[in-house]
Design a protein around this motif. Structure first.
Motif, short mmCIF file in Angstrom:
data_model
loop_
_atom_site.label_atom_id
_atom_site.label_comp_id
_atom_site.label_asym_id
_atom_site.label_seq_id
_atom_site.Cartn_x
_atom_site.Cartn_y
_atom_site.Cartn_z
N ASP A 157 0.87 -1.18 0.00
CA ASP A 157 0.00 0.00 0.00
C ASP A 157 0.90 1.22 0.00
O ASP A 157 2.05 1.14 0.43
CB ASP A 157 -0.91 0.02 1.23
N PHE A 158 0.36 2.33 -0.46
CA PHE A 158 1.18 3.51 -0.69
C PHE A 158 0.41 4.77 -0.33
O PHE A 158 -0.82 4.74 -0.31
CB PHE A 158 1.49 3.58 -2.20
N THR A 159 1.13 5.86 -0.12
CA THR A 159 0.46 7.15 -0.11
C THR A 159 -0.03 7.41 -1.53
O THR A 159 0.48 6.83 -2.48
CB THR A 159 1.42 8.28 0.31
N LEU A 209 5.05 13.76 -4.59
CA LEU A 209 4.44 13.12 -3.42
C LEU A 209 3.00 13.60 -3.27
O LEU A 209 2.64 14.68 -3.74
CB LEU A 209 5.28 13.50 -2.19
N TRP A 210 2.19 12.82 -2.54
CA TRP A 210 0.78 13.19 -2.34
C TRP A 210 0.64 14.63 -1.86
O TRP A 210 -0.25 15.35 -2.27
CB TRP A 210 0.09 12.23 -1.36
N LYS A 211 1.57 15.08 -0.99
CA LYS A 211 1.37 16.43 -0.44
C LYS A 211 2.10 17.52 -1.23
O LYS A 211 2.31 18.61 -0.72
CB LYS A 211 1.71 16.47 1.05
N VAL A 241 -3.78 1.63 -1.74
CA VAL A 241 -3.52 2.90 -1.05
C VAL A 241 -3.55 2.64 0.46
O VAL A 241 -4.33 1.81 0.93
CB VAL A 241 -4.58 3.95 -1.44
N ASP A 242 -2.70 3.34 1.21
CA ASP A 242 -2.59 3.09 2.65
C ASP A 242 -3.93 3.12 3.37
O ASP A 242 -4.30 2.18 4.08
CB ASP A 242 -1.59 4.08 3.30
N ALA A 243 -4.67 4.22 3.16
CA ALA A 243 -5.92 4.38 3.89
C ALA A 243 -6.93 3.30 3.50
O ALA A 243 -7.60 2.71 4.37
CB ALA A 243 -6.50 5.75 3.58
N HIS A 244 -7.03 3.05 2.21
CA HIS A 244 -8.05 2.12 1.72
C HIS A 244 -7.76 0.69 2.16
O HIS A 244 -8.67 -0.08 2.47
CB HIS A 244 -8.15 2.24 0.20
N ALA A 245 -6.48 0.33 2.18
CA ALA A 245 -6.11 -1.02 2.62
C ALA A 245 -6.45 -1.20 4.10
O ALA A 245 -6.69 -2.32 4.56
CB ALA A 245 -4.62 -1.25 2.39
N MET A 256 -5.34 7.46 11.00
CA MET A 256 -4.86 8.67 11.67
C MET A 256 -3.35 8.67 11.84
O MET A 256 -2.81 7.87 12.60
CB MET A 256 -5.51 8.77 13.06
N GLY A 257 -2.69 9.54 11.14
CA GLY A 257 -1.24 9.67 11.28
C GLY A 257 -0.83 11.07 10.92
O GLY A 257 -1.37 12.04 11.48
N THR A 258 0.12 11.19 10.00
CA THR A 258 0.54 12.50 9.49
C THR A 258 -0.69 13.30 9.07
O THR A 258 -0.83 14.48 9.37
CB THR A 258 1.43 12.29 8.25
N SER A 259 -1.59 12.61 8.35
CA SER A 259 -2.86 13.20 7.93
C SER A 259 -3.96 12.25 8.42
O SER A 259 -3.66 11.26 9.07
CB SER A 259 -2.88 13.28 6.40
N ILE A 260 -5.22 12.57 8.11
CA ILE A 260 -6.27 11.57 8.35
C ILE A 260 -7.02 11.34 7.04
O ILE A 260 -7.38 12.29 6.34
CB ILE A 260 -7.30 12.01 9.41
N TYR A 318 -16.40 5.55 -0.03
CA TYR A 318 -16.31 7.01 0.09
C TYR A 318 -15.02 7.37 0.82
O TYR A 318 -14.67 6.72 1.80
CB TYR A 318 -17.47 7.54 0.93
N GLU A 319 -14.39 8.45 0.37
CA GLU A 319 -13.18 8.92 1.06
C GLU A 319 -13.26 10.43 1.28
O GLU A 319 -13.73 11.18 0.42
CB GLU A 319 -11.93 8.61 0.21
N ALA A 320 -12.79 10.88 2.45
CA ALA A 320 -12.60 12.31 2.70
C ALA A 320 -11.31 12.41 3.51
O ALA A 320 -10.69 11.38 3.81
CB ALA A 320 -13.77 12.88 3.48
O1 LIG Z 1 -4.33 10.68 0.55
C1 LIG Z 1 -4.07 9.59 0.97
C2 LIG Z 1 -4.90 8.44 0.59
O2 LIG Z 1 -5.93 8.80 -0.28
C3 LIG Z 1 -2.90 9.29 1.84
O3 LIG Z 1 -2.06 8.47 1.14
C4 LIG Z 1 -2.17 10.53 2.31
O4 LIG Z 1 -3.04 11.31 3.06
C5 LIG Z 1 -0.93 10.16 3.16
O5 LIG Z 1 -1.30 9.43 4.30
P1 LIG Z 1 -0.37 9.29 5.65
O6 LIG Z 1 -0.80 10.38 6.56
O7 LIG Z 1 1.07 9.39 5.24
O8 LIG Z 1 -0.74 7.95 6.21
#
Ligand SMILES: O=C(CO)[C@@H](O)[C@@H](O)COP(=O)(O)O
Ligand SMILES: Nc1ncnc2c1ncn2[C@@H]1O[C@H](COP(=O)(O)OP(=O)(O)O)[C@@H](O)[C@H]1O
Length: 551
Positions: free
Chosen positions: A91-93, A123-125, A271-275, A292-296, A326-328
């Motif tokens: 799984d990944f960001t 990166l995602w962010k 994906v990390d959250a979805h898994a 819940m971690g760096t982000s939610i 659903y994702e938010a």
């Molecule tokens: O946006 C998503 C998933 O849709 C995450 O990969 C992103 O917020 C990063 O999550 P982490 O806070 O690093 O677990």
């Protein structure tokens, strides 16, 4: 003899391999590899090319380092026979994406492009594509594109289309050289199996692909920029397949690198959250899982496709088959607490923490726990990294209101914890009020284990019971579960994710319950939060954006 699966969780700063028992979901061994290049947000690895504000890049070699160091390490520390590992998933960001050539080689690995920021992994962010997504949203709104409501009315600068358009606009030479833009999760699976497949989760949530309708139309892309007209047939080509699909078998080279068997079934990327959702044992409606971690990331399942303001998306089969997923989300949570601890805590607090043998978070949490809701006199807006839901605006910024000469560090820390709970409450209400039931909350990720005060505040502010996943490595467990599905029962795995959940999904027996007097007090403060949220976030006062421009 027990059988095992491996899950590899690719986070923001590091990657972690976890060896999991197929019978119980128990974690037998785990190993973390810090990314040697971390998050690149100031300079490129050439040490001379500077990056602008809002950039966040990664180095694809770091992902291979995780495979090279963490997989052999879990095999060794567990002492199991590698032949007893029957499947692997990752799984990944997301959206964490990169440009590759027609052989899958990242463009940043080519010497002539190593000093071009656009050749690297975004990166995602990475939030520097905001002007580009503004244009995408403007065109989509004007054309009344049917996909927009599925994404809460606005696409995000974090996602694939914005990142591709930014590359085309600012580095057409990289766009030209790129055979495909791919999610890092799909690229890593390609490295492991030699096959390139796009998983339906990232394609759906992050690139607006739809199970029946495919990607948005050529006319839509043409109106954004004529050079984008054929983007989906060219730069986004590749079959899109459901989660749990076997991408292929582990290649000979990768088998040598890891010590695993050649041909080991490997699941498509995730994906990390979805898994995390099936890993927390959740495969039905009414239960919102918060990673819940760096982000939610907030995820909930439903049987209908309902439009919810500012959600990150609804994708059929996007989390588990048979449901709309659903994702938010909130784009900074732990990162906000980290900012405070790293940038703004006075020395006497750091010294006191050291003396007591605690880290600064633990000390501030302990002090903040002695206070009642409302006692700080502070109220914060949790937008240190913009607002992902429900406003979908990365140009917003953080704020603390009510500071005085007597304000203490633990009061600020508590106000920051509370602000993230108010942000989640906005999301919970947005879903629940539109008919996507959120009856109870499930929490996973690092924060629930680290900060009980935060979890109680979340229960009080949302007025909902919170269950905690019984795995410290939920995303990796979920990835391993999908790895076992890729193997299938004929290879000792499971035939579908529902069967895997029965054996491997885990939630603790105890939970956080709302405390009525806290609920009442927080309700009053939440009304104030909502006023500020709308005042600064819905266009009445754009001061945050003006200040960013003045930078
Ligand atoms: O946006 C998503 C998933 O849709 C995450 O990969 C992103 O917020 C990063 O999550 P982490 O806070 O690093 O677990
Ligand atoms: N005791 C604590 N209380 C609150 N936040 C914490 C605490 N300890 C660490 N953090 C924050 O938790 C975040 C890391 O969460 P974790 O789930 O481990 O990582 P990730 O989101 O990268 O998977 C960091 O942002 C860090 O600042």
């Amino acid at each position: 003899m027990g059988k095992y699966a491996i899950g590899i969780d690719y986070g923001t700063q590091s990657g972690r391999a976890v060896l999991v028992s197929l019978d119980s979901g128990d974690e037998i061994a785990d190993h973390v590899t810090e990314y040697p290049h971390g998050v690149m947000d100031e300079t490129l690895p050439d040490n001379k090319t500077k990056l602008d504000h809002e950039w966040a890049l990664q180095h694809p070699s770091d992902y291979i380092a995780v495979i090279k160091y963490s997989v052999p390490s879990v095999l060794q520390s567990s002492g199991i026979d590698p032949n007893d590992v029957i499947g692997l998933g990752i799984d990944f960001t997301a959206c964490t994406m990169l440009p590759i050539d027609d052989e899958g080689v990242p463009i940043c690995w080519k010497e002539e492009f190593e000093s071009n920021p656009h050749s690297w992994v975004k990166l995602w962010k990475h939030h520097a594509a905001q002007p580009h997504v503004n244009k995408i949203n403007e065109v989509a709104e004007k054309r009344d594109e049917s996909f927009l409501p599925r994404f809460g009315g606005k696409l995000s600068s974090e996602w694939m289309l914005a990142k591709i358009y930014q590359t085309l606009d600012e580095a057409p030479e990289i766009y030209e050289k790129t055979d495909r833009f791919v999610e890092a999760t799909d690229w890593v699976i390609m490295q492991m199996t030699g096959n390139f497949l796009r998983n339906s989760c990232t394609a759906g949530y992050k690139a607006q692909w739809h199970k029946q309708k495919g990607y948005p139309s050529q006319d839509f892309f043409k109106e954004i920029d004529p050079r984008l007209e054929k983007v989906t047939e060219t730069k986004l080509k590749g079959d899109v397949v459901p989660l749990g699909t076997k991408a292929g078998g582990l290649t000979k080279d990768m088998a040598e690198l890891t010590g695993l068997s050649e041909g080991l079934p490997i699941a498509v990327g995730n994906v990390d959250a979805h898994a995390s959702m099936p890993a927390a044992g959740v495969v039905d409606e009414g239960k919102m899982v918060m990673a819940m971690g760096t982000s939610i990331c907030h995820m909930v399942l439903g049987h209908e496709e309902i439009n919810v303001e500012g959600m990150c998306g609804v994708v059929e089969d996007g989390i588990v088959p048979g449901y709309y997923g659903y994702e938010a989300g909130q784009s900074a949570v732990g990162d906000i607490f980290a900012w405070y601890v790293d940038q703004a805590v006075p020395k006497y607090i750091v010294d006191e923490a050291k003396e007591k043998g605690k880290n600064v978070h633990q000390l501030l949490e302990e002090k903040a726990s002695a206070m009642a809701p409302g006692e700080t006199g502070l109220l914060a807006l949790d937008w240190w990294n913009g607002n992902r839901s429900v406003l979908v605006d990365t140009e917003l910024s953080g704020m603390i209101l009510g500071l005085t000469l007597t304000t203490k560090p633990e009061e600020i820390y508590r106000a920051l914890l509370e602000s993230t709970a108010y942000g989640t409450r906005k999301i919970v209400d947005a879903f629940h009020e539109r008919g996507v039931a959120v009856d109870e909350l499930y929490a996973c990720g690092g924060l629930p284990q680290k900060n009980p005060l935060l979890m109680q505040i979340f229960a009080d502010v949302t007025n909902r019971k919170i269950r905690i996943a019984d795995s410290v490595q939920t995303p990796a467990l979920g990835a391993a579960m999908f790895g076992s599905v890729a193997a299938g029962s004929e290879n000792g795995g499971y035939d579908n994710i529902y069967d895997a959940v029965v054996h491997m999904g885990k939630v603790k027996d105890e939970f956080y319950t709302p405390i009525p007097e806290n609920v009442e007090k927080f309700e009053l403060i939440y009304q104030e939060y909502s006023r500020l949220h709308d005042y600064f976030g819905r266009g009445e006062n754009d001061v945050m954006k003006r200040l960013k421009q003045l930078r």
